[in-house]
Design a protein around this motif. Structure first.
Motif, PDB file in Angstrom:
ATOM      1  N   ASN A  84      -8.137  39.257  11.842  1.00  0.00           N
ATOM      2  CA  ASN A  84      -8.762  39.990  10.744  1.00  0.00           C
ATOM      3  C   ASN A  84      -9.413  39.024   9.767  1.00  0.00           C
ATOM      4  OD1 ASN A  84      -7.682  42.398  11.828  1.00  0.00           O
ATOM      5  ND2 ASN A  84      -5.801  42.165  10.644  1.00  0.00           N
ATOM      6  N   SER A  85     -10.274  39.556   8.936  1.00  0.00           N
ATOM      7  CA  SER A  85     -10.945  38.751   7.903  1.00  0.00           C
ATOM      8  C   SER A  85     -11.554  37.485   8.510  1.00  0.00           C
ATOM      9  CB  SER A  85      -9.963  38.386   6.793  1.00  0.00           C
ATOM     10  OG  SER A  85      -9.404  39.546   6.219  1.00  0.00           O
ATOM     11  N   LEU A  86     -12.277  37.669   9.582  1.00  0.00           N
ATOM     12  CA  LEU A  86     -12.813  36.516  10.305  1.00  0.00           C
ATOM     13  C   LEU A  86     -13.845  35.762   9.486  1.00  0.00           C
ATOM     14  CD1 LEU A  86     -12.944  38.084  13.848  1.00  0.00           C
ATOM     15  CD2 LEU A  86     -11.811  35.937  13.274  1.00  0.00           C
ATOM     16  N   LYS A  87     -13.858  34.451   9.676  1.00  0.00           N
ATOM     17  CA  LYS A  87     -14.770  33.556   8.961  1.00  0.00           C
ATOM     18  C   LYS A  87     -15.640  32.814   9.978  1.00  0.00           C
ATOM     19  CE  LYS A  87     -11.108  32.629   5.576  1.00  0.00           C
ATOM     20  NZ  LYS A  87     -10.295  31.567   4.925  1.00  0.00           N
ATOM     21  N   PRO A  88     -16.794  32.326   9.564  1.00  0.00           N
ATOM     22  CA  PRO A  88     -17.631  31.561  10.494  1.00  0.00           C
ATOM     23  C   PRO A  88     -16.887  30.379  11.119  1.00  0.00           C
ATOM     24  CG  PRO A  88     -18.903  32.168   8.570  1.00  0.00           C
ATOM     25  CD  PRO A  88     -17.485  32.585   8.290  1.00  0.00           C
ATOM     26  N   GLU A  89     -15.973  29.786  10.386  1.00  0.00           N
ATOM     27  CA  GLU A  89     -15.225  28.639  10.925  1.00  0.00           C
ATOM     28  C   GLU A  89     -14.202  29.028  11.985  1.00  0.00           C
ATOM     29  OE1 GLU A  89     -15.666  29.448   7.705  1.00  0.00           O
ATOM     30  OE2 GLU A  89     -13.861  29.001   6.512  1.00  0.00           O
ATOM     31  N   ASP A  90     -14.015  30.327  12.215  1.00  0.00           N
ATOM     32  CA  ASP A  90     -13.159  30.780  13.314  1.00  0.00           C
ATOM     33  C   ASP A  90     -13.916  30.804  14.646  1.00  0.00           C
ATOM     34  OD1 ASP A  90     -11.805  33.172  11.038  1.00  0.00           O
ATOM     35  OD2 ASP A  90     -10.842  31.318  11.711  1.00  0.00           O
ATOM     36  N   THR A  91     -15.211  30.560  14.594  1.00  0.00           N
ATOM     37  CA  THR A  91     -16.012  30.543  15.816  1.00  0.00           C
ATOM     38  C   THR A  91     -15.512  29.458  16.762  1.00  0.00           C
ATOM     39  OG1 THR A  91     -17.986  31.411  14.723  1.00  0.00           O
ATOM     40  CG2 THR A  91     -18.325  30.144  16.738  1.00  0.00           C
ATOM     41  N   ALA A  92     -15.186  29.871  18.002  1.00  0.00           N
ATOM     42  CA  ALA A  92     -14.625  28.947  18.989  1.00  0.00           C
ATOM     43  C   ALA A  92     -14.396  29.698  20.291  1.00  0.00           C
ATOM     44  CB  ALA A  92     -13.292  28.374  18.502  1.00  0.00           C
ATOM     45  N   VAL A  93     -14.062  28.956  21.331  1.00  0.00           N
ATOM     46  CA  VAL A  93     -13.539  29.562  22.553  1.00  0.00           C
ATOM     47  C   VAL A  93     -12.022  29.623  22.394  1.00  0.00           C
ATOM     48  CG1 VAL A  93     -13.311  29.403  25.056  1.00  0.00           C
ATOM     49  CG2 VAL A  93     -15.432  28.645  23.933  1.00  0.00           C
ATOM     50  N   TYR A  94     -11.469  30.803  22.603  1.00  0.00           N
ATOM     51  CA  TYR A  94     -10.037  31.005  22.430  1.00  0.00           C
ATOM     52  C   TYR A  94      -9.356  31.056  23.800  1.00  0.00           C
ATOM     53  CZ  TYR A  94     -10.520  31.792  17.453  1.00  0.00           C
ATOM     54  OH  TYR A  94     -10.765  31.604  16.109  1.00  0.00           O
ATOM     55  N   TYR A  95      -8.257  30.318  23.909  1.00  0.00           N
ATOM     56  CA  TYR A  95      -7.488  30.215  25.149  1.00  0.00           C
ATOM     57  C   TYR A  95      -6.042  30.619  24.896  1.00  0.00           C
ATOM     58  CZ  TYR A  95     -11.285  26.982  26.432  1.00  0.00           C
ATOM     59  OH  TYR A  95     -12.510  26.397  26.689  1.00  0.00           O
ATOM     60  N   CYS A  96      -5.405  31.190  25.914  1.00  0.00           N
ATOM     61  CA  CYS A  96      -3.963  31.406  25.848  1.00  0.00           C
ATOM     62  C   CYS A  96      -3.301  30.497  26.877  1.00  0.00           C
ATOM     63  CB  CYS A  96      -3.597  32.857  26.098  1.00  0.00           C
ATOM     64  SG  CYS A  96      -4.050  33.485  27.731  1.00  0.00           S
ATOM     65  N   ASN A  97      -2.086  30.102  26.596  1.00  0.00           N
ATOM     66  CA  ASN A  97      -1.337  29.269  27.519  1.00  0.00           C
ATOM     67  C   ASN A  97       0.092  29.164  27.018  1.00  0.00           C
ATOM     68  OD1 ASN A  97      -0.729  27.496  29.656  1.00  0.00           O
ATOM     69  ND2 ASN A  97      -2.733  26.502  29.470  1.00  0.00           N
ATOM     70  N   ALA A  98       0.917  28.488  27.799  1.00  0.00           N
ATOM     71  CA  ALA A  98       2.258  28.187  27.344  1.00  0.00           C
ATOM     72  C   ALA A  98       2.174  27.241  26.148  1.00  0.00           C
ATOM     73  CB  ALA A  98       3.056  27.548  28.467  1.00  0.00           C
ATOM     74  N   LEU A  99       3.163  27.312  25.271  1.00  0.00           N
ATOM     75  CA  LEU A  99       3.212  26.386  24.145  1.00  0.00           C
ATOM     76  C   LEU A  99       3.542  24.975  24.632  1.00  0.00           C
ATOM     77  CD1 LEU A  99       3.167  25.830  21.128  1.00  0.00           C
ATOM     78  CD2 LEU A  99       5.595  26.485  21.040  1.00  0.00           C
ATOM     79  N   PHE A 100       4.445  24.878  25.604  1.00  0.00           N
ATOM     80  CA  PHE A 100       4.822  23.588  26.170  1.00  0.00           C
ATOM     81  C   PHE A 100       4.128  23.470  27.524  1.00  0.00           C
ATOM     82  CE2 PHE A 100       7.612  23.009  22.757  1.00  0.00           C
ATOM     83  CZ  PHE A 100       8.290  24.188  22.535  1.00  0.00           C
ATOM     84  N   LEU A 101       3.047  22.707  27.543  1.00  0.00           N
ATOM     85  CA  LEU A 101       2.156  22.678  28.696  1.00  0.00           C
ATOM     86  C   LEU A 101       2.684  21.783  29.810  1.00  0.00           C
ATOM     87  CD1 LEU A 101      -1.127  22.347  26.638  1.00  0.00           C
ATOM     88  CD2 LEU A 101      -0.329  24.387  27.808  1.00  0.00           C
ATOM     89  N   ASP A 102       2.459  22.208  31.051  1.00  0.00           N
ATOM     90  CA  ASP A 102       2.642  21.336  32.201  1.00  0.00           C
ATOM     91  C   ASP A 102       1.781  21.871  33.337  1.00  0.00           C
ATOM     92  OD1 ASP A 102       4.063  23.278  33.780  1.00  0.00           O
ATOM     93  OD2 ASP A 102       5.898  22.786  32.732  1.00  0.00           O
ATOM     94  N   THR A 103       1.910  21.269  34.501  1.00  0.00           N
ATOM     95  CA  THR A 103       0.994  21.594  35.601  1.00  0.00           C
ATOM     96  C   THR A 103       1.156  23.013  36.123  1.00  0.00           C
ATOM     97  OG1 THR A 103       2.549  20.617  37.180  1.00  0.00           O
ATOM     98  CG2 THR A 103       0.783  19.188  36.347  1.00  0.00           C
ATOM     99  N   ARG A 104       2.222  23.685  35.732  1.00  0.00           N
ATOM    100  CA  ARG A 104       2.387  25.082  36.166  1.00  0.00           C
ATOM    101  C   ARG A 104       1.415  26.005  35.464  1.00  0.00           C
ATOM    102  NH1 ARG A 104       8.243  26.509  34.606  1.00  0.00           N
ATOM    103  NH2 ARG A 104       7.696  25.108  32.890  1.00  0.00           N
ATOM    104  N   PHE A 105       0.829  25.543  34.363  1.00  0.00           N
ATOM    105  CA  PHE A 105       0.012  26.417  33.520  1.00  0.00           C
ATOM    106  C   PHE A 105      -1.411  25.861  33.373  1.00  0.00           C
ATOM    107  CE2 PHE A 105       3.908  28.357  32.913  1.00  0.00           C
ATOM    108  CZ  PHE A 105       4.839  27.529  32.297  1.00  0.00           C
ATOM    109  N   PRO A 106      -2.259  26.085  34.370  1.00  0.00           N
ATOM    110  CA  PRO A 106      -3.637  25.598  34.243  1.00  0.00           C
ATOM    111  C   PRO A 106      -4.387  26.396  33.180  1.00  0.00           C
ATOM    112  CG  PRO A 106      -3.404  26.970  36.198  1.00  0.00           C
ATOM    113  CD  PRO A 106      -2.023  26.765  35.661  1.00  0.00           C
ATOM    114  N   TRP A 107      -5.376  25.765  32.573  1.00  0.00           N
ATOM    115  CA  TRP A 107      -6.161  26.457  31.556  1.00  0.00           C
ATOM    116  C   TRP A 107      -7.078  27.501  32.205  1.00  0.00           C
ATOM    117  CZ3 TRP A 107      -5.108  26.049  26.567  1.00  0.00           C
ATOM    118  CH2 TRP A 107      -4.407  24.919  26.118  1.00  0.00           C
ATOM    119  N   GLY A 108      -7.229  28.638  31.523  1.00  0.00           N
ATOM    120  CA  GLY A 108      -8.184  29.644  31.949  1.00  0.00           C
ATOM    121  C   GLY A 108      -9.566  29.325  31.400  1.00  0.00           C
ATOM    122  N   LEU A 109     -10.471  30.276  31.528  1.00  0.00           N
ATOM    123  CA  LEU A 109     -11.850  30.070  31.070  1.00  0.00           C
ATOM    124  C   LEU A 109     -12.009  30.332  29.584  1.00  0.00           C
ATOM    125  CD1 LEU A 109     -13.795  31.711  34.020  1.00  0.00           C
ATOM    126  CD2 LEU A 109     -13.310  29.283  33.644  1.00  0.00           C
ATOM    127  N   GLY A 110     -11.049  31.027  28.974  1.00  0.00           N
ATOM    128  CA  GLY A 110     -11.143  31.332  27.558  1.00  0.00           C
ATOM    129  C   GLY A 110     -12.063  32.507  27.285  1.00  0.00           C
TER     130      GLY A 110
END
Length: 117
Positions: A84-110
């Motif tokens: 909510n209340s989005l600002k121009p500085e929120d412009t980005a590609v948004y990704y979801c993933n595990a908080l603790f990353l490892d090879t089990r969790f490859p990045w998606g396209l966002g």
């Protein structure tokens, strides 16, 4: 591997709202903590918000605190980021993933979020 698929981004005016979604190929609840990240042009990927799947405890970056809400829908095995209340500085590609990353969790396209008049 658990693959993540993000959707729900788009173009919105400043002050507007969006709710990106994250669908996982395996059970989200098999992962201790999930997170949303974002990467703006020319910048490093940054952590936006995270949620502990067992307790629902959440944390937010200072830049989005009070404006964004991370949540998980158990029945749909889907994670969301209400923005909510989005600002121009929120412009980005948004990704979801595990908080603790490892090879089990490859990045998606966002999913692209653009905040502009």
């Amino acid at each position: 591997q658990v693959r993540m698929v993000e959707s729900g981004g788009g173009l919105v005016q400043p002050g507007g709202s969006l709710r990106p979604s994250c669908a996982a190929s395996g059970s989200i609840f098999s992962i201790n903590a999930m997170a949303w990240y974002r990467q703006a042009p020319g910048k490093w990927r940054e952590l936006v918000a995270d949620i502990t799947t067992s307790s629902g405890r959440t944390n937010y970056a200072d830049s989005v605190k009070g404006r964004f809400t991370i949540s998980i829908d158990n029945a749909k095995n889907t994670m969301y980021l209400q923005m909510n209340s989005l600002k121009p500085e929120d412009t980005a590609v948004y990704y979801c993933n595990a908080l603790f990353l490892d090879t089990r969790f490859p990045w998606g396209l966002g999913t692209q979020v653009t905040v502009s008049k």
